[in-house]
Design an enzyme around this catalytic site. Structure first.
Site, PDB file in Angstrom:
ATOM      1  N   LYS A 297       0.838  -1.191   0.000  1.00 10.05           N
ATOM      2  CA  LYS A 297       0.000   0.000   0.000  1.00 10.05           C
ATOM      3  C   LYS A 297       0.883   1.253   0.000  1.00 10.05           C
ATOM      4  CE  LYS A 297      -0.658   0.468   4.934  1.00 10.05           C
ATOM      5  NZ  LYS A 297      -0.174   1.762   5.236  1.00 10.05           N
TER       6      LYS A 297
ATOM      7  N   ASP B  26      -1.551  -6.537   2.798  1.00 11.51           N
ATOM      8  CA  ASP B  26      -2.124  -5.814   3.926  1.00 11.51           C
ATOM      9  C   ASP B  26      -1.569  -6.569   5.120  1.00 11.51           C
ATOM     10  OD1 ASP B  26      -3.658  -5.095   6.167  1.00 11.51           O
ATOM     11  OD2 ASP B  26      -5.263  -4.392   4.871  1.00 11.51           O
ATOM     12  N   HIS B  27      -0.524  -6.035   5.741  1.00 13.98           N
ATOM     13  CA  HIS B  27       0.230  -6.877   6.680  1.00 13.98           C
ATOM     14  C   HIS B  27      -0.601  -7.297   7.897  1.00 13.98           C
ATOM     15  CE1 HIS B  27       1.092  -3.205   8.990  1.00 13.98           C
ATOM     16  NE2 HIS B  27       1.505  -3.975   9.980  1.00 13.98           N
TER      17      HIS B  27
ATOM     18  N   LYS C 274      -1.035 -11.181  10.477  1.00 18.64           N
ATOM     19  CA  LYS C 274      -0.845 -11.290  11.931  1.00 18.64           C
ATOM     20  C   LYS C 274      -1.579 -12.523  12.454  1.00 18.64           C
ATOM     21  CE  LYS C 274      -0.270  -6.333  12.780  1.00 18.64           C
ATOM     22  NZ  LYS C 274       0.992  -6.091  13.461  1.00 18.64           N
TER      23      LYS C 274
ATOM     24  N   HIS D  39      -6.254  -1.814   6.904  1.00 21.53           N
ATOM     25  CA  HIS D  39      -6.236  -2.707   8.073  1.00 21.53           C
ATOM     26  C   HIS D  39      -7.589  -2.749   8.805  1.00 21.53           C
ATOM     27  CE1 HIS D  39      -2.096  -2.370   7.161  1.00 21.53           C
ATOM     28  NE2 HIS D  39      -1.766  -1.401   7.988  1.00 21.53           N
TER      29      HIS D  39
HETATM   30  C1  BG6 Z   1       1.333   0.633   8.649  1.00 19.57           C
HETATM   31  C2  BG6 Z   1       1.111   2.117   8.672  1.00 19.57           C
HETATM   32  O1  BG6 Z   1       0.521   0.023   7.681  1.00 19.57           O
HETATM   33  O2  BG6 Z   1       1.044   0.067   9.912  1.00 19.57           O
HETATM   34  C3  BG6 Z   1       1.907   2.757   9.784  1.00 19.57           C
HETATM   35  O3  BG6 Z   1       1.489   2.683   7.433  1.00 19.57           O
HETATM   36  C4  BG6 Z   1       1.664   2.068  11.093  1.00 19.57           C
HETATM   37  O4  BG6 Z   1       1.594   4.148   9.887  1.00 19.57           O
HETATM   38  C5  BG6 Z   1       1.860   0.563  10.947  1.00 19.57           C
HETATM   39  O5  BG6 Z   1       2.572   2.576  12.052  1.00 19.57           O
HETATM   40  C6  BG6 Z   1       1.518  -0.178  12.220  1.00 19.57           C
HETATM   41  O6  BG6 Z   1       1.785  -1.536  12.064  1.00 19.57           O
HETATM   42  P1  BG6 Z   1       1.849  -2.503  13.324  1.00 19.57           P
HETATM   43  O7  BG6 Z   1       2.050  -3.850  12.737  1.00 19.57           O
HETATM   44  O8  BG6 Z   1       2.968  -2.014  14.177  1.00 19.57           O
HETATM   45  O9  BG6 Z   1       0.527  -2.338  14.012  1.00 19.57           O
END
Ligand code: BG6
Length: 484
Positions: free
Chosen positions: A146, A175-176, A180, A238
């Site tokens: 993204k 979309d990481h 999770k 997310h």
């Molecule tokens: C990313 C955003 O997708 O997710 C960031 O661009 C954010 O702004 C991050 O800090 C948070 O990821 P996680 O895995 O630490 O919750």
């Protein structure tokens, strides 16, 4: 795997360490090769050193010299320009040589960790140079990060550009959050058990709250964040994905297409509130204290325009127009510089329809709730009422907890480990399809347009829980945000 954008933060902090972690867990074939492409005057060893440093600093698993040596033997670097034909021809020679020497057999994944403005030139070059050509014995896949556009129209354009070169089954959008462990567990808990589904509907659920709170500020990412803001950065992807997983019907199987169909049905049933001023909120963090440290306000961060109207906090109320969720609002909020880092999905139930205990004995009993703790402290909490020990009959809230750390000894892999492995295996259930991305923009676009008419977002104190307008939005509905 070929990575474009190897000098960026994401490659260094997430992608390269995850590749090492996979190798360390024995999940990569010994012939796996990693090729970096960038406009740098580096030799293979210089790039290998960069990967080494990022692994030492950010990998989840312990460093093992033998694993590293095996991985390092397949590391190559191509110094080049994204617009240059020669650079891509050189890249082609490099991967051909790896195919011959390491047995990668023409199976190539191209990881575009670059701004979307550069996608057209890269995918066209991959096509021109023949790098994108698959055949029945060799796959070619493209991984994109993204932002997938900044509104519906630009997302459609991007999808068309990528779609001209790669068939949809070969496009992996990251979309990481979907990688999770706890997010995947939402599906396991809902659909592997019999306990929850009967009450997962408007008969029992009062509302749902989805919170993604971060304690960090923009962490040196002014160039990316300003003009993007909290809604585009994390709600569009997310949080809407979390909402879809919470609200969707049971898929016919865990196959990618079945899961995506159900998510798409929910996303297309989402309706916006009629009064967007009353049922959305946005804010910008002001200077304050966080964890005993004095922090700057957003407008004073390096690289931020003093008049920026970018929101660092966003909250929206959404409804799902179907039988299961009729009259059950979903409240989504996300923000930077909030009280603590926590992501959770809280399903809040209606009060019991009848109470045999006196109002005085139940005054400390609130609504039952089921909370998926996505991070940190991964697990699930159920809140319900219980009798306080003693002679009087008094009912008060208690919680029952499931914590990953207590029930399992093995630590959860990082989201990127899971997702990169799935790219290599060609296993797509955890990757949103372009229809989902477009539906997500369709939901957000009118809100973003509305916000552009409102000027400066409300300031909120760093270390708190967001702007007053966010609390007002809830109290209008006679509800309250949870304090995670
Ligand atoms: C990313 C955003 O997708 O997710 C960031 O661009 C954010 O702004 C991050 O800090 C948070 O990821 P996680 O895995 O630490 O919750």
């Amino acid at each position: 795997m070929v990575i474009f954008g190897v000098t960026g933060d994401l490659s260094r902090k997430k992608v390269m360490p995850a590749i090492y972690d996979l190798a360390n867990r024995g999940l990569l074939p010994p012939g796996f090769a990693l090729v970096g492409f960038a406009r740098r005057d580096w030799a293979d060893q210089d790039f290998a050193q960069i990967v080494h440093d990022s692994v030492r600093e950010h990998a989840r698993t312990e460093f093992r010299e033998d694993v590293w040596q095996q991985l390092a033997s397949g590391i190559r670097f191509v110094a080049g320009d994204l617009t240059s034909d020669e650079s891509f021809d050189e890249l082609k020679r490099t991967v051909d040589e790896l195919d011959a020497n390491r047995g990668t057999r023409g199976n190539h994944a191209f990881y575009l960790s670059i701004p979307p403005g550069l996608f057209p030139v890269v995918v066209q070059q991959l096509k021109r140079s023949g790098l994108a050509d698959s055949n029945p014995d060799a796959w070619r896949r493209v991984v994109i990060e993204k932002p997938f556009g900044h509104n519906l129209e630009s997302a459609q354009e991007l999808n068309n550009i990528v779609g001209e070169v790669f068939p949809s089954g070969s496009v992996f959008r990251i979309d990481h959050y979907l990688g999770k462990e706890t997010v995947q567990n939402m599906m396991a808990i809902r659909f592997a058990n019999n306990l929850y589904e009967p009450i997962w509907n408007a008969n029992y659920v009062d509302h749902v709250q989805i919170t993604m709170a971060e304690d960090i500020g923009i962490a040196g990412r002014a160039g990316y964040y300003d003009g993007i803001g909290a809604a585009r950065d994390v709600i569009q992807n997310h949080l809407l994905q979390l909402m879809a997983l919470t609200a969707m019907e049971e898929p016919t199987s865990f196959q990618a297409d079945s899961v995506r169909i159900e998510k798409e049905k929910v996303l297309s049933a989402i309706v916006l509130p009629s009064d967007l001023t009353a049922h959305t909120a946005r804010g910008q963090y002001a200077a304050g204290w966080q964890g005993g440290v004095e922090v700057r306000g957003y407008l004073d961060e390096d690289g931020i325009d003093k008049k920026s109207t970018t929101e660092t906090f966003a909250a929206v109320r959404l409804d799902v127009d179907n039988r299961r969720w009729a009259g059950v609002p979903f409240y989504l909020r996300a923000g930077k510089r909030l009280g603590r880092r926590v992501t959770e999905v809280a399903v809040v139930f209606k009060k019991a329809p009848h109470q045999i205990f006196s109002p005085a004995s139940t005054q400390e009993l609130s609504n039952n709730a089921m909370v998926f703790r996505i991070q940190p402290d991964e697990g699930m909490t159920v809140r319900f009422g219980s009798k306080v020990p003693g002679t009087a009959l008094e009912v008060r809230d208690v919680t029952m907890d499931f914590a990953y750390g207590d029930s399992f000894t093995e630590a959860s892999p990082e989201a990127y480990e899971r997702l990169i492995l799935d790219v290599l295996l060609g296993d797509p259930p955890l990757f949103p399809r372009h229809e989902e991305v477009e539906l997500q923009w369709k939901i957000l676009d009118p809100i973003l347009e509305h916000w552009t008419t409102l000027g400066q977002p409300e300031q909120y104190a760093s270390g708190g829980w967001g702007p007053h307008s966010s609390y007002d939005m809830m109290s209008r509905d006679e509800r309250m945000w949870r304090r995670p």
